[in-house]
Motif scaffolding. Structure first.
Motif, PDB file in Angstrom:
ATOM      1  N   LEU A  39      -2.097 -12.983  -0.901  1.00  0.00           N
ATOM      2  CA  LEU A  39      -3.255 -12.605  -0.105  1.00  0.00           C
ATOM      3  C   LEU A  39      -4.446 -12.348  -1.031  1.00  0.00           C
ATOM      4  O   LEU A  39      -4.279 -12.074  -2.222  1.00  0.00           O
ATOM      5  CB  LEU A  39      -2.939 -11.349   0.720  1.00  0.00           C
ATOM      6  CG  LEU A  39      -1.879 -11.528   1.812  1.00  0.00           C
ATOM      7  CD1 LEU A  39      -1.590 -10.196   2.491  1.00  0.00           C
ATOM      8  CD2 LEU A  39      -2.321 -12.554   2.837  1.00  0.00           C
ATOM      9  N   PRO A  40      -5.678 -12.418  -0.509  1.00  0.00           N
ATOM     10  CA  PRO A  40      -6.855 -12.181  -1.348  1.00  0.00           C
ATOM     11  C   PRO A  40      -6.832 -10.781  -1.968  1.00  0.00           C
ATOM     12  O   PRO A  40      -6.267  -9.847  -1.404  1.00  0.00           O
ATOM     13  CB  PRO A  40      -8.018 -12.335  -0.355  1.00  0.00           C
ATOM     14  CG  PRO A  40      -7.470 -13.135   0.775  1.00  0.00           C
ATOM     15  CD  PRO A  40      -6.016 -12.776   0.878  1.00  0.00           C
ATOM     16  N   GLY A  41      -7.446 -10.652  -3.144  1.00  0.00           N
ATOM     17  CA  GLY A  41      -7.520  -9.364  -3.805  1.00  0.00           C
ATOM     18  C   GLY A  41      -8.336  -8.362  -3.004  1.00  0.00           C
ATOM     19  O   GLY A  41      -9.270  -8.720  -2.291  1.00  0.00           O
ATOM     20  N   GLY A  42      -7.978  -7.083  -3.118  1.00  0.00           N
ATOM     21  CA  GLY A  42      -8.656  -6.025  -2.387  1.00  0.00           C
ATOM     22  C   GLY A  42      -9.442  -5.106  -3.296  1.00  0.00           C
ATOM     23  O   GLY A  42      -9.866  -5.491  -4.391  1.00  0.00           O
ATOM     24  N   ALA A  43      -9.589  -3.853  -2.847  1.00  0.00           N
ATOM     25  CA  ALA A  43     -10.443  -2.890  -3.545  1.00  0.00           C
ATOM     26  C   ALA A  43      -9.922  -2.566  -4.947  1.00  0.00           C
ATOM     27  O   ALA A  43     -10.694  -2.455  -5.898  1.00  0.00           O
ATOM     28  CB  ALA A  43     -10.562  -1.618  -2.717  1.00  0.00           C
TER      29      ALA A  43
ATOM     30  N   VAL B  75     -17.309  -0.832  -4.027  1.00  0.00           N
ATOM     31  CA  VAL B  75     -16.075  -0.220  -3.533  1.00  0.00           C
ATOM     32  C   VAL B  75     -16.328   1.260  -3.261  1.00  0.00           C
ATOM     33  O   VAL B  75     -16.947   1.951  -4.079  1.00  0.00           O
ATOM     34  CB  VAL B  75     -14.932  -0.364  -4.558  1.00  0.00           C
ATOM     35  CG1 VAL B  75     -13.692   0.402  -4.104  1.00  0.00           C
ATOM     36  CG2 VAL B  75     -14.593  -1.831  -4.776  1.00  0.00           C
ATOM     37  N   THR B  76     -15.855   1.751  -2.128  1.00  0.00           N
ATOM     38  CA  THR B  76     -15.876   3.181  -1.837  1.00  0.00           C
ATOM     39  C   THR B  76     -14.608   3.810  -2.398  1.00  0.00           C
ATOM     40  O   THR B  76     -13.500   3.354  -2.088  1.00  0.00           O
ATOM     41  CB  THR B  76     -15.944   3.445  -0.326  1.00  0.00           C
ATOM     42  OG1 THR B  76     -17.165   2.902   0.186  1.00  0.00           O
ATOM     43  CG2 THR B  76     -15.892   4.928  -0.024  1.00  0.00           C
TER      44      THR B  76
ATOM     45  N   VAL C 151     -12.266   0.184   0.584  1.00  0.00           N
ATOM     46  CA  VAL C 151     -11.950   1.544   0.135  1.00  0.00           C
ATOM     47  C   VAL C 151     -10.780   1.525  -0.836  1.00  0.00           C
ATOM     48  O   VAL C 151      -9.751   0.881  -0.587  1.00  0.00           O
ATOM     49  CB  VAL C 151     -11.609   2.449   1.333  1.00  0.00           C
ATOM     50  CG1 VAL C 151     -11.198   3.843   0.857  1.00  0.00           C
ATOM     51  CG2 VAL C 151     -12.801   2.547   2.281  1.00  0.00           C
ATOM     52  N   ALA C 152     -10.936   2.213  -1.945  1.00  0.00           N
ATOM     53  CA  ALA C 152      -9.856   2.396  -2.917  1.00  0.00           C
ATOM     54  C   ALA C 152      -9.503   3.876  -2.979  1.00  0.00           C
ATOM     55  O   ALA C 152     -10.375   4.744  -2.941  1.00  0.00           O
ATOM     56  CB  ALA C 152     -10.272   1.906  -4.299  1.00  0.00           C
TER      57      ALA C 152
ATOM     58  N   ARG D 101       0.574  -6.246  -7.142  1.00  0.00           N
ATOM     59  CA  ARG D 101       0.275  -6.636  -5.768  1.00  0.00           C
ATOM     60  C   ARG D 101       1.568  -7.081  -5.090  1.00  0.00           C
ATOM     61  O   ARG D 101       2.299  -7.905  -5.628  1.00  0.00           O
ATOM     62  CB  ARG D 101      -0.755  -7.767  -5.729  1.00  0.00           C
ATOM     63  CG  ARG D 101      -2.100  -7.398  -6.369  1.00  0.00           C
ATOM     64  CD  ARG D 101      -3.072  -8.566  -6.277  1.00  0.00           C
ATOM     65  NE  ARG D 101      -3.360  -8.875  -4.890  1.00  0.00           N
ATOM     66  CZ  ARG D 101      -3.606 -10.098  -4.426  1.00  0.00           C
ATOM     67  NH1 ARG D 101      -3.560 -11.139  -5.244  1.00  0.00           N
ATOM     68  NH2 ARG D 101      -3.874 -10.296  -3.157  1.00  0.00           N
ATOM     69  N   PHE D 102       1.848  -6.517  -3.928  1.00  0.00           N
ATOM     70  CA  PHE D 102       3.055  -6.855  -3.174  1.00  0.00           C
ATOM     71  C   PHE D 102       2.844  -6.414  -1.726  1.00  0.00           C
ATOM     72  O   PHE D 102       1.841  -5.764  -1.398  1.00  0.00           O
ATOM     73  CB  PHE D 102       4.288  -6.168  -3.779  1.00  0.00           C
ATOM     74  CG  PHE D 102       4.192  -4.664  -3.816  1.00  0.00           C
ATOM     75  CD1 PHE D 102       4.732  -3.888  -2.802  1.00  0.00           C
ATOM     76  CD2 PHE D 102       3.538  -4.023  -4.861  1.00  0.00           C
ATOM     77  CE1 PHE D 102       4.611  -2.504  -2.825  1.00  0.00           C
ATOM     78  CE2 PHE D 102       3.420  -2.636  -4.902  1.00  0.00           C
ATOM     79  CZ  PHE D 102       3.961  -1.879  -3.872  1.00  0.00           C
TER      80      PHE D 102
END
Length: 222
Positions: A30-34, A67-68, A131-132, A194-195
């Motif tokens: 999946l695409p990378g996130g925060a 990123v918040t 959000v992180a 990432r998982f």
């Protein structure tokens, strides 16, 4: 009611499910996130400050400010090898006012870059930012510690650790059955896992300092 059974029921699991690996390999790409964004910001920031590259620094600041960041809620820090975490500093913030001041100094002879810096300083966030979740701790040389994190099923999870520049940290993530979701060898580079959990459940995150000196670090999740 035994404590473990109460926890299983609270998470909506059956005892059989709780013993099975809690991973969904079908949902890994999946695409990378925060958390990925903050790791990339930190890598660019380190390269920029090491080389004096204002363009890379500009990119790092933009990523970090996109990123918040919120304090972690529900994360449990288990007693580490040393007991209480040592009071040490952590990694620099690429989105800080200090980083922007550094960029302004590097852009002093470039009018075009100065305009970009001005726009970045004046820019207000538009829309909802990713959000992180962040927790901070510290480790002495050769020490490690564990965290216990609740994660949601079928939702892509990111766990990252960023230490002081030059610190050598290892990262591993396992589910309640002991199955390894991710393992990253000790390195001075920020580590990212990432998982995707198959169901709601708890995961254990272990961070270890393979360096000789104490270091502060940030543990980041999405």
């Amino acid at each position: 009611m035994p404590r473990r059974l109460a926890l299983i029921l609270a998470l909506g699991l059956t005892p059989a499910q709780a013993q099975e690996p809690n991973l969904s390999p079908e949902l890994r790409a999946l695409p990378g996130g925060a958390a990925s964004q903050l790791v990339l910001a930190q890598r660019l920031f380190r390269t920029a400050t090491g080389t004096g590259d204002p363009v890379l620094l500009l990119a790092a600041i933009r990523l970090a400010r996109g990123v918040t960041v919120r304090p972690a809620v529900g994360w449990e820090r288990a007693a580490g090898d040393e007991g209480e975490a040592p009071q040490v500093g952590g990694p620099p913030d690429p989105g800080s006012a200090a980083a922007l001041a550094m960029l302004q100094g590097l852009a002093v002879d470039d009018p075009d870059l100065q305009d970009l810096v001005y726009d970045l300083d004046a820019q207000l966030p538009h829309g909802r930012l990713p959000v992180a979740t962040v927790a901070k701790s510290g480790l002495g040389g050769g020490a490690g510690e564990e965290w216990r994190l609740p994660l949601s099923g079928s939702v892509s999870a990111e766990i990252a650790v960023i230490g002081d520049d030059g610190s050598k940290l290892g990262l591993s993530v396992t589910d309640e059955s002991g199955a390894v979701a991710c393992a990253r060898p000790a390195t001075t580079d920020p580590a990212l896992c990432r998982f995707t959990p198959a169901r709601n459940g708890f995961f254990r995150v272990r961070v270890r300092n393979e360096g000789a000196e104490a270091t502060g670090y940030m543990l980041i999740g999405n």
